[in-house]
Design a protein around this motif. Structure first.
Motif, PDB file in Angstrom:
ATOM      1  N   VAL A   1       0.839  -1.206   0.000  1.00 25.31           N
ATOM      2  CA  VAL A   1       0.000   0.000   0.000  1.00 25.31           C
ATOM      3  C   VAL A   1       0.875   1.257   0.000  1.00 25.31           C
TER       4      VAL A   1
ATOM      5  N   ALA B   1      -7.237  -0.882  -1.062  1.00 32.35           N
ATOM      6  CA  ALA B   1      -6.800  -1.885  -0.101  1.00 32.35           C
ATOM      7  C   ALA B   1      -7.969  -2.778   0.272  1.00 32.35           C
TER       8      ALA B   1
ATOM      9  N   ALA C   1      -3.815   4.247   1.416  1.00 34.86           N
ATOM     10  CA  ALA C   1      -4.921   3.734   0.593  1.00 34.86           C
ATOM     11  C   ALA C   1      -5.942   4.830   0.318  1.00 34.86           C
TER      12      ALA C   1
END
Length: 310
Positions: free
Chosen positions: A151, A163, A180
């Motif tokens: 991420v 995510a 994210a």
């Protein structure tokens, strides 16, 4: 030297004991280990496969005690992060110099110990997806060690990051804090096609994530924590409509070249605070059984780190 030895009669399958000091080959440095991080794969599968008395451990950070005889690699006294297929759960480790990354002086070596498997896997998976600036990437199993690094690295590279986690309500704020843009409960909830997927889960979730790929998209199978196979329904692999040129790829980390350079780069990013190592459990190697139990029970989201030789 002291080491954590495989012992199926002991709690967590490990006990502290004595092992022979490693004898480095000419292309290896001898590293005094300060910390190691545990990975789900090595405790879920490695312990069962190894004989009693073996010294496992993929990840380790420490200080070079003896430089490689062939002149390659870092000098004595250099703080380093290392990757090998075993030997990380011990006071001393012989390491191929191509699998050593030099770290900044004064860095938290326990934090750097999270890098080898988790961060390297995330970095190489994203490399396989391709250029990320202006593209979209889905990361499954995003709260785990690989997922958290993926991420962060995807966001830093300019991607729109989605995510996936089984508990968005509990983990959403953490994942958004890591970079994210969106947090979903499963790949089925992804709003539009993505350019790439870093899949850490495998099984049915990999199949769902593949369906989220747009034309030309790549899914990189990075982990298999589900322990289940992949069953693609008839028609999933057709190439018509919006399914043109999609691919599923895999890689073997130790089969990659240039890992020492990547380890060093990642070590500097973690030391500078640009990457969060995601340590959610930290203890002495006397507490290894507790860490193993928490990993196998899926109660850890992030990395477990043991300090070695204290």
């Amino acid at each position: 030297m002291r080491a954590l030895l495989v012992d199926r009669s002991a709690p967590g399958g490990l006990r502290l004991g004595a092992a022979p000091d490693p004898e480095p080959a000419p292309h290896q440095a001898l590293v005094r280990v300060t910390a190691t991080s545990l990975n789900y794969g090595e405790v879920a599968f490695g312990l069962d496969a190894a004989p009693d008395g073996a010294v496992l451990g993929w990840d380790a950070a420490g200080i070079v005690e003896r430089a490689a005889a062939d002149g390659s690699g870092p000098a004595e006294g250099t703080p380093v992060v290392t990757l090998m297929p075993d030997g990380g759960w011990a006071e001393l480790r012989a390491v191929d110099t191509g699998l050593i990354g030099a770290a900044p002086v004064g860095a938290d070596l326990a934090a750097l110990a999270t890098i080898p498997v988790a961060a390297l896997s995330a970095l190489r998976a994203l490399h396989r997806v391709g250029p990320l600036l202006g593209r979209s990437v889905l990361v499954t199993g995003a709260t785990g060690g690989v997922g958290r690094y993926a991420v962060q690295l995807a966001r830093a590279a300019g991607a729109h990051v989605v995510a996936s986690t089984g508990s968005p309500d509990r983990n959403g704020d953490v994942l958004r804090g890591l970079g994210a843009h969106e947090v979903v409960a499963s790949p089925k909830e992804v709003a539009g096609p993505v350019d790439g997927v870093v899949d850490v889960v495998g099984g049915p979730q990999l199949v769902e994530a593949y369906e989220a790929l747009g034309p030309g998209g790549t899914l990189v199978a990075t982990g298999h924590s589900s322990g289940r196979g992949e069953d693609f329904a008839f028609g999933t692999l057709f190439g018509d409509a919006n399914r043109h040129d999609r691919s599923v790829v895999s890689f073997y980390l130790l089969g990659c070249t240039g890992l020492g350079r990547d380890l060093g780069w990642l070590a500097h990013r973690v030391a500078a605070g640009e990457l969060d190592p995601g340590i959610t459990w930290r203890g002495d190697w006397d507490d290894a059984a507790e860490a193993v139990d928490a990993l196998l029970g899926r109660r850890l989201h992030g990395k477990a780190v043991l300090t070695i030789g204290g």
